[in-house]
Enzyme design. Structure first.
Site, PDB file in Angstrom:
ATOM      1  N   LYS A 180     -66.380   5.570  33.884  1.00  6.77           N
ATOM      2  CA  LYS A 180     -65.566   4.895  34.898  1.00  6.77           C
ATOM      3  C   LYS A 180     -65.330   3.434  34.523  1.00  6.77           C
ATOM      4  O   LYS A 180     -64.215   2.920  34.682  1.00  6.77           O
ATOM      5  CB  LYS A 180     -66.247   4.993  36.271  1.00  6.77           C
TER       6      LYS A 180
ATOM      7  N   GLN B 128     -72.546   6.345  43.393  1.00  6.60           N
ATOM      8  CA  GLN B 128     -72.625   7.504  42.513  1.00  6.60           C
ATOM      9  C   GLN B 128     -73.644   8.521  43.040  1.00  6.60           C
ATOM     10  O   GLN B 128     -74.786   8.180  43.332  1.00  6.60           O
ATOM     11  CB  GLN B 128     -73.012   7.061  41.088  1.00  6.60           C
TER      12      GLN B 128
ATOM     13  N   ASP C  15     -63.622   7.433  46.457  1.00  4.67           N
ATOM     14  CA  ASP C  15     -64.077   8.787  46.101  1.00  4.67           C
ATOM     15  C   ASP C  15     -63.483   9.833  47.047  1.00  4.67           C
ATOM     16  O   ASP C  15     -63.502  11.019  46.754  1.00  4.67           O
ATOM     17  CB  ASP C  15     -65.614   8.868  46.159  1.00  4.67           C
TER      18      ASP C  15
END
Length: 295
Positions: free
Chosen positions: A52, A100, A123
């Site tokens: 990322k 995460q 997300d």
């Protein structure tokens, strides 16, 4: 039979994003800023977050990585994580951020997801974004499903009028992908069936699929006798399987028995290099949209 190349497609999309970001900066606007929180040292998460950060650089984004140590002997206090989320929610310099997953077992993942400002939830996991997605309103779409939809679109594979079977009902892939594909409009209009561990006679259902999505995290689960001739196969699985012949000591395995299934297909995504790069690409697109919203 077509190999659906997610790596190449993602590279094209990131180049398109970089062009738009360069234009934003030329107009005196701030480049998009994505932050990521990483708790502990899960191997898969380390790799994913590193990818990322790399993608942010390719797109011309700013990126921040916030790390918290957590071990069984010295677990992270959940309040520390929540305080950091509150700080990022309030920071006008951060357009979007992710925490995460997976998190250590002592931390309530759903509480963490719900603590994120939906306007920065790139997300696409917050219930506000999930709800908007379900009814077809503008929102941040869940990254992996959005990547799958875009990948099919870029290869000219329309789900309209097709029978789509999704094996897996997770909140991250199965459920949001079903919601996206059953909407009215472009890139959707499919007839969707969601199967899972409690589905009887699974193979009889998967054999009806024009587009079969495997997202259950069981390496090689989908065999040739579960797939009809000419189907399109999307393999979401990415399980680390021990492999002594590799320098890393493991290889990534998809949920589909690729060698056996591929000859029967019209098109299929490989693992690695299929859905994975598109997931990160979708995160970049969501962050770009967050920056557009801010501007």
């Amino acid at each position: 039979m077509t190999i659906i190349d997610g790596k190449e497609t993602a590279a094209k999309i990131k180049a398109e994003i970089a062009t738009e970001v360069a234009q934003m900066v030329a107009e005196g606007k701030r480049a998009p800023h994505l932050a990521a929180i990483l708790v502990g040292h899960d191997g898969g998460s380390e790799t994913y977050v590193a990818n990322k950060v790399k993608a942010c650089a390719e797109c011309g984004f700013r990126s921040s990585l916030i790390r918290f140590e957590s071990t069984p002997e010295a677990p992270l206090d959940p309040k520390v994580l929540m305080d950091e989320i509150a700080r990022l929610n309030a920071d006008p310099e951060v357009d979007g951020f992710i925490v995460q997953l997976p998190l250590p077992k002592h931390i309530d993942e759903q509480a963490v997801i719900e603590a994120i400002d939906p306007a920065k939830d790139v997300d696409g996991f917050h219930p506000v974004n999930v709800g908007k997605q379900a009814v077809g309103l503008p929102c941040f779409h869940s990254a992996t499903p959005a990547g799958i939809v875009e990948l099919l679109h870029r290869y000219g594979i329309s789900p309209a009028g097709k029978r789509v079977v999704i094996v897996g009902r997770s909140n991250i892939v199965g459920k949001p992908l079903a919601a996206m594909l059953m909407q009215k409009g472009p890139k959707a209009d499919a007839t969707v069936t969601v199967c899972h561990s409690a589905t009887p006679d699974l193979a009889s259902i998967t054999r009806e699929a024009d587009i079969l999505v495997a997202a259950l995290g069981r390496p090689g689960f989908v065999k040739a006798d579960m797939v009809k001739d000419g189907a399109v196969i999307v393999d979401v699985g990415t399980t680390r399987v021990p492999d002594a012949t590799r320098k890393s000591g493991f290889r990534l395995s998809g949920d589909v028995d690729f060698e056996a299934v591929a000859p029967k297909c019209e098109a299929i995504t490989p693992v690695p290099g299929g859905v994975g790069p598109m997931t990160i690409c979708s995160l970049m697109l969501n962050t770009l949209q967050a920056a557009r919203n801010r501007n």
